[in-house]
Design a protein around this motif. Structure first.
Motif, mmCIF file in Angstrom:
data_model
loop_
_atom_site.group_PDB
_atom_site.id
_atom_site.type_symbol
_atom_site.label_atom_id
_atom_site.label_comp_id
_atom_site.label_asym_id
_atom_site.label_seq_id
_atom_site.Cartn_x
_atom_site.Cartn_y
_atom_site.Cartn_z
ATOM 1 N N GLY A 185 11.951 -0.962 -3.688
ATOM 2 C CA GLY A 185 11.852 -0.877 -2.189
ATOM 3 C C GLY A 185 12.607 -1.869 -1.682
ATOM 4 N N THR A 186 12.229 -1.900 -0.287
ATOM 5 C CA THR A 186 12.997 -2.725 0.767
ATOM 6 C C THR A 186 12.695 -4.144 0.494
ATOM 7 O OG1 THR A 186 11.238 -2.162 2.371
ATOM 8 C CG2 THR A 186 13.612 -0.809 2.454
ATOM 9 N N SER A 187 11.375 -4.683 -0.307
ATOM 10 C CA SER A 187 11.142 -5.727 -0.795
ATOM 11 C C SER A 187 12.155 -6.656 -1.564
ATOM 12 C CB SER A 187 9.850 -5.982 -1.186
ATOM 13 O OG SER A 187 8.813 -5.628 0.083
ATOM 14 N N MET A 188 12.824 -5.537 -2.341
ATOM 15 C CA MET A 188 13.862 -6.131 -3.324
ATOM 16 C C MET A 188 13.310 -6.889 -4.351
ATOM 17 S SD MET A 188 17.259 -6.741 -0.616
ATOM 18 C CE MET A 188 16.571 -8.367 -0.352
ATOM 19 N N ASP A 189 12.196 -6.722 -4.760
ATOM 20 C CA ASP A 189 11.335 -7.503 -5.989
ATOM 21 C C ASP A 189 11.862 -7.044 -7.123
ATOM 22 O OD1 ASP A 189 10.089 -9.322 -3.978
ATOM 23 O OD2 ASP A 189 8.505 -7.828 -3.855
ATOM 24 N N GLY A 190 12.173 -5.826 -7.397
ATOM 25 C CA GLY A 190 12.254 -5.167 -8.683
ATOM 26 C C GLY A 190 12.015 -3.693 -8.741
ATOM 27 N N ILE A 191 11.745 -3.229 -9.819
ATOM 28 C CA ILE A 191 11.412 -1.845 -10.333
ATOM 29 C C ILE A 191 9.960 -1.502 -10.654
ATOM 30 C CG2 ILE A 191 12.353 0.010 -11.668
ATOM 31 C CD1 ILE A 191 14.748 -1.968 -12.180
ATOM 32 N N ASP A 192 9.500 -0.384 -9.996
ATOM 33 C CA ASP A 192 8.034 0.052 -10.261
ATOM 34 C C ASP A 192 8.323 1.343 -10.950
ATOM 35 O OD1 ASP A 192 6.683 -2.037 -8.909
ATOM 36 O OD2 ASP A 192 6.978 -0.990 -6.896
ATOM 37 N N VAL A 193 7.481 1.549 -12.209
ATOM 38 C CA VAL A 193 7.715 2.640 -12.871
ATOM 39 C C VAL A 193 6.361 3.336 -12.944
ATOM 40 C CG1 VAL A 193 8.734 3.284 -15.276
ATOM 41 C CG2 VAL A 193 9.406 1.167 -14.492
#
Length: 369
Positions: free
Chosen positions: A13-21
């Protein structure tokens, strides 16, 4: 014969934290079974490179252009997504051949529908090759090319989830880097748009002043005082007076009005800005939502949730209160839309993106062999 497919959604997402699976089984309609999920944080160096990519992407003239740094970053991000899928499958004992499709969001670095530009870093063809699973990617592009906003895209999934709520109308509010809302009426009517800032301004503020892009539990904002003059200035942005459909880039708003404030007062004011902008979104809803279901990282900010409750008259609840996992709804949405794309079903609508007619989207990359 069942049309239900097993799909993995990958959301950055736009938060740029990582990858949700997330894994679901669905026919792209009402049949929906939730599966396991996971989250993989980006390495620190990727987060740094992504912030640089946001600046570099502003100069793009063609959405397909990839100057050297962006091309290298796109490949690395794709590899990280492939690793996330591999770890997810291994952890849950899932054979790759039992998964029908991956819905791949990619990492947004530019979103400007006024220029017919939306850019997500992510190579769907490479991902299909690395995972051995078919991939549907680039889901925003067709909508933007047809004159739509290309965002938000999750509303069609929000509508599917709303079927389990006891009463309508309801609102699904996703607070990521940008905040977006989906209003769902009794007959399945949907109205959706970006409400304004989500966590992005606050995250950037905390990163600058505290070295960590996060106000845990809204603690800094809770200790601060809202500067009403700065808040008023922030809310004069013309975006709030424009009727939907409408969408935003992550960096559409400036934190300049709070620049002279202390850390905690700035955090309080920026948090109040997000809440007030969401409150303004009610002006464009056909009826007052009876329930606001909040997903995304913003629901974990207690100060934001408290401020939000002051701006809307009815219940504001985290997704967990209605039996959902608020961290992975967006990833599930990409899996759901990938299945709809395979069946040629629409994923965007005039009421959600302003496109002239309901339309499908996404590019299919077949796994080798």
């Amino acid at each position: 014969m069942s049309k239900k497919k097993r799909a993995i959604g990958l959301m950055s997402g736009t938060s740029m934290d990582g990858i949700d699976v997330a894994l679901i089984e669905t026919d792209g309609g009402r049949e929906l079974v939730h599966g396991p999920h996971a989250a993989d944080a980006y390495p620190a160096e990727i987060k740094v490179k992504l912030r640089g990519a946001l600046q570099e992407a502003q100069a793009l003239k063609d959405r397909a252009d990839r100057p050297a740094a962006l091309l290298e970053l796109e490949r690395r991000l794709t590899e990280l997504n492939a690793e996330a899928v591999r770890h997810f499958l291994e952890a849950n004992g899932i054979a790759p051949e039992t998964v029908d499709v991956i819905g791949y969001h990619g990492q947004t670095v530019l979103h400007d529908p006024s220029r017919a530009m939306t850019v997500q870093l992510g190579d769907g063809v490479l991902l299909a090759a690395l995972t051995g699973i078919d991939v549907v990617y680039d889901m925003r592009a067709a909508d933007v090319a047809a004159g739509g906003e290309g965002a938000p895209l999750a509303p069609v999934y929000h509508r599917a989830l709303a079927a389990q709520l006891p009463s309508m109308p309801a609102a699904f509010l996703n607070i990521g880097g940008v905040a977006n809302v989906t209003w769902i009426g009794e007959a399945g009517r949907i109205v959706a748009f970006d409400t304004g800032p989500g966590n992005a301004l606050l995250d950037d503020w905390m990163l600058k002043h505290r070295g960590a892009a996060h106000d845990a539990d809204g603690a800094a904002a809770a200790r601060g005082r809202i500067n009403e003059d700065a808040l008023t200035q922030l809310l004069t942005n013309g975006y709030f007076g424009a009727p939907p459909p409408k969408s935003l880039d992550r960096d559409a708003f400036s934190a300049a009005p709070v620049a002279s404030l202390g850390v905690e007062d700035g955090a309080a004011t920026l948090t109040a800005f997000t809440a007030a902008a969401i409150g303004k979104a009610r002006e464009y809803m056909p009826r007052e939502p009876l329930t606001w279901v909040v997903c995304g990282g913003g629901r974990k900010n207690r100060t934001l949730m408290s401020m939000l409750a002051e701006h809307v008259p009815n219940a504001v609840v985290p997704a967990e209160a209605v039996g959902l996992n608020g961290d992975i709804i967006e990833a599930e949405a990409w899996a759901y839309m990938a299945v709809r794309s395979l069946y040629g079903l629409p994923i965007t609508f005039p009421e959600t993106t302003g496109v002239s007619e309901p339309m499908t989207g996404g590019v299919l990359a077949k796994a080798p062999g």
